[in-house]
Design a protein around this motif. Sequence first.
Motif, PDB file in Angstrom:
ATOM      1  N   ARG B  78      52.109  37.277  43.505  1.00 38.55           N
ATOM      2  CA  ARG B  78      50.945  36.524  43.027  1.00 38.55           C
ATOM      3  C   ARG B  78      51.187  35.008  43.058  1.00 38.55           C
ATOM      4  O   ARG B  78      50.261  34.223  43.167  1.00 38.55           O
ATOM      5  N   ARG B  81      50.336  34.036  46.467  1.00 38.26           N
ATOM      6  CA  ARG B  81      48.874  33.974  46.561  1.00 38.26           C
ATOM      7  C   ARG B  81      48.351  32.651  45.999  1.00 38.26           C
ATOM      8  O   ARG B  81      47.485  31.999  46.593  1.00 38.26           O
ATOM      9  N   ALA B  82      48.927  32.249  44.870  1.00 38.88           N
ATOM     10  CA  ALA B  82      48.501  30.994  44.234  1.00 38.88           C
ATOM     11  C   ALA B  82      48.796  29.794  45.141  1.00 38.88           C
ATOM     12  O   ALA B  82      48.019  28.843  45.207  1.00 38.88           O
ATOM     13  N   TRP B  85      46.216  29.724  47.748  1.00 40.88           N
ATOM     14  CA  TRP B  85      44.915  29.400  47.132  1.00 40.88           C
ATOM     15  C   TRP B  85      44.758  27.896  46.933  1.00 40.88           C
ATOM     16  O   TRP B  85      43.712  27.328  47.202  1.00 40.88           O
ATOM     17  N   LYS B  89      48.248  22.007  44.034  1.00 47.68           N
ATOM     18  CA  LYS B  89      48.607  22.122  42.615  1.00 47.68           C
ATOM     19  C   LYS B  89      50.080  21.715  42.421  1.00 47.68           C
ATOM     20  O   LYS B  89      50.407  21.016  41.464  1.00 47.68           O
ATOM     21  N   GLU B 107      38.262  35.420  49.019  1.00 43.67           N
ATOM     22  CA  GLU B 107      39.370  35.975  48.231  1.00 43.67           C
ATOM     23  C   GLU B 107      39.983  37.177  48.954  1.00 43.67           C
ATOM     24  O   GLU B 107      41.195  37.394  48.895  1.00 43.67           O
TER      25      GLU B 107
ATOM     26  N   ASP C  25      42.771  24.299  34.168  1.00 40.06           N
ATOM     27  CA  ASP C  25      44.065  24.694  34.739  1.00 40.06           C
ATOM     28  C   ASP C  25      44.263  26.198  34.636  1.00 40.06           C
ATOM     29  O   ASP C  25      44.708  26.848  35.586  1.00 40.06           O
ATOM     30  N   ASP C  28      41.941  28.019  37.098  1.00 34.13           N
ATOM     31  CA  ASP C  28      42.405  27.904  38.483  1.00 34.13           C
ATOM     32  C   ASP C  28      43.629  28.782  38.732  1.00 34.13           C
ATOM     33  O   ASP C  28      43.726  29.450  39.759  1.00 34.13           O
ATOM     34  N   MET C  29      44.582  28.742  37.783  1.00 36.87           N
ATOM     35  CA  MET C  29      45.822  29.500  37.977  1.00 36.87           C
ATOM     36  C   MET C  29      45.532  31.003  38.031  1.00 36.87           C
ATOM     37  O   MET C  29      46.084  31.717  38.873  1.00 36.87           O
ATOM     38  N   ARG C  31      42.598  32.466  38.778  1.00 35.05           N
ATOM     39  CA  ARG C  31      41.827  32.756  39.993  1.00 35.05           C
ATOM     40  C   ARG C  31      42.783  32.760  41.198  1.00 35.05           C
ATOM     41  O   ARG C  31      42.687  33.610  42.087  1.00 35.05           O
ATOM     42  N   ALA C  32      43.692  31.780  41.218  1.00 39.20           N
ATOM     43  CA  ALA C  32      44.633  31.658  42.335  1.00 39.20           C
ATOM     44  C   ALA C  32      45.529  32.891  42.443  1.00 39.20           C
ATOM     45  O   ALA C  32      45.800  33.378  43.527  1.00 39.20           O
ATOM     46  N   MET C  33      45.952  33.412  41.306  1.00 37.72           N
ATOM     47  CA  MET C  33      46.884  34.546  41.319  1.00 37.72           C
ATOM     48  C   MET C  33      46.179  35.885  41.487  1.00 37.72           C
ATOM     49  O   MET C  33      46.715  36.806  42.100  1.00 37.72           O
ATOM     50  N   HIS C  34      44.969  36.004  40.926  1.00 40.05           N
ATOM     51  CA  HIS C  34      44.340  37.327  40.856  1.00 40.05           C
ATOM     52  C   HIS C  34      43.022  37.461  41.612  1.00 40.05           C
ATOM     53  O   HIS C  34      42.480  38.557  41.702  1.00 40.05           O
ATOM     54  N   GLY C  35      42.477  36.352  42.114  1.00 41.34           N
ATOM     55  CA  GLY C  35      41.173  36.436  42.778  1.00 41.34           C
ATOM     56  C   GLY C  35      40.048  36.535  41.774  1.00 41.34           C
ATOM     57  O   GLY C  35      40.215  36.204  40.597  1.00 41.34           O
ATOM     58  N   LYS C  36      38.869  37.000  42.240  1.00 40.91           N
ATOM     59  CA  LYS C  36      37.733  37.049  41.316  1.00 40.91           C
ATOM     60  C   LYS C  36      37.703  38.368  40.533  1.00 40.91           C
ATOM     61  O   LYS C  36      38.448  39.298  40.848  1.00 40.91           O
ATOM     62  N   HIS C  51      33.646  32.324  39.568  1.00 37.51           N
ATOM     63  CA  HIS C  51      33.112  30.960  39.576  1.00 37.51           C
ATOM     64  C   HIS C  51      31.733  30.949  38.940  1.00 37.51           C
ATOM     65  O   HIS C  51      30.985  31.934  39.023  1.00 37.51           O
ATOM     66  N   GLU C  54      29.203  32.154  41.282  1.00 30.02           N
ATOM     67  CA  GLU C  54      29.191  33.604  41.514  1.00 30.02           C
ATOM     68  C   GLU C  54      28.415  34.299  40.398  1.00 30.02           C
ATOM     69  O   GLU C  54      27.720  35.290  40.636  1.00 30.02           O
ATOM     70  N   TYR C 118      28.881  25.728  45.219  1.00 34.71           N
ATOM     71  CA  TYR C 118      30.300  25.623  44.845  1.00 34.71           C
ATOM     72  C   TYR C 118      30.968  24.513  45.663  1.00 34.71           C
ATOM     73  O   TYR C 118      31.677  23.665  45.120  1.00 34.71           O
TER      74      TYR C 118
END
Lengths: 288, 120, 140
Positions: B78, B81-82, B85, B89, B107, C25, C28-29, C31-36, C51, C54, C118
Amino acid sequence: MKIIKNITIGLSLLMSTQLVFSAQPGTTLASVNPEADRMALQQFFKKRFPDAELADYVNGIYAVDADSRTQWEDLESFPPYEFDVEEGERLFKTAFANGKGYADCFEKGGIGIRQNFPYWDKKAGTVKTLEQEINECRESNGEKPLKWGKGPIAQISAYMAWTSRDNVFDIKIPEGDEGALAAYLDGKKFFYTKRGQLNLSCANCHVQGSNVRIRADLASPSLGHTSHFPVFRSKWGELGTLHRRYKGCHKDSRSQPLGMQHETFRNLEYFQTYMSNGLVVNGPGSRK
Amino acid sequence: MRKLTTSMCAAGLLALIVTTPATAMTTQEAVAEGKAVYMGKSRGNCISCHQINDPDANLAGNQGPPMVAMAQRFPDKRMLRAQVWDASKNNPITIMPPLGKHWILSEEEIDAVVEYIYQF
Amino acid sequence: MKKLIAIVATVVFLPAAAMAETFDDAFDMNRAMHGKGYTFTWSGKQYSTDHLEEVEARVAATKENAEDLIAKAKAKNAEVANVGFEWKLTKGILKDAEAAMVSGDYRKALDLAAQAKYHARIGLEQHAYAENNWHLSVPQ
């Protein structure tokens, strides 16, 4: 009490380091120092490419990449822009309907003056580029302006650059003229700002990423960028102006690009050409 | 009668096979999709900056680090993935576009490309 | 010596304390790691990684709703164009959204309008960030 004192010392230390940090890059009218910027950029490239001669940066990527230089030198032995220079000369010397010509609009009859462009026009309160003055010359003599990107305007500009080869760039930011300094700062800010869906700045590729491969292409160093324009670009298969390239680059960041000769693009040219002060005019050039 | 049973079984099996991909992408399919994202100029175009030990990767650029030892560098997938993404950052001046944050890839495409590069 | 250590400690720990994770933060973190469609906890409350746009698109697929979201996206894009940070593809996405609406595919129109809105919103964020940070790559 002692803790509070320590926190205060700590805080002020923290604040002072931040102050020093924000003062250095010259982001405000009060702190911006064009000459310090020029030296810093030269130093950056000197450190990055220790073997490259400063004067050679007018040759773009070929100053720092030996492999592509060989190919380029072959190309330059039969310059692809030769016809354009000849055509530019013919256009330059062809009189307008009123009998006057380009030579009447410029100092020294327009010969050997490329190194003074762009310049800050105090009266107009804006940066003036060579192409802009070519069109102003036409319009003041009752002719229609030319399109900015390619064709006749690039050819005339190429001829004027050709007559100025080896003249040293001498872009001035008049002392105490806040408008000129603001234009320079705006150009500098545009160059270093990340923008567009791809979040790219000019500096991303042409400072940090210079001479590093993007697929099979090598990004050129920004020093000397404007010296060799207009350029016969193999990718275009024809001659084009600096602002045509600016617009293309801007679009490549996936931004809605500015129009050619937009004030911000002219300010960018002012900044970039100032960075090249001391280098020579070698336009027109040929590039991949 | 037996014949009917057999054919019914076959039909059932067929239905099972056909419906499976619709519910979730298999890892193999995700890897194939991820590879298409990695190579596609109008998709991820990762190849323009990252070398990868895939025989189909021609003329990869080198603006970014090569795709090697991904599992060691990112024990938590993950975190990888970040990074895809939004790389800015960790490094605000990075040349790498924020592929997720700026909705350059969907996604699902990001999940796929992470699967693909995580093999290397 | 003790005092010096204390000062150093304050200097080291102050920025960390000042940089407690903001909601943005955390969003974003996650969403970045897990998606929607992922639920995360911030300051004791639960939030989704979807988002704003969405969520806005998750309405009944009607002509009115599609028109409404397209209008909002256009307004946002005009805002970002005004500060010079309009993205290249946004206008095209808006055109596609309008075409989908005309052909009666309101779901598609809503999703495309959400993406365009967006893009415009993040372009505005990009501009605001750049105003304070553009100098980061200036050679010193």
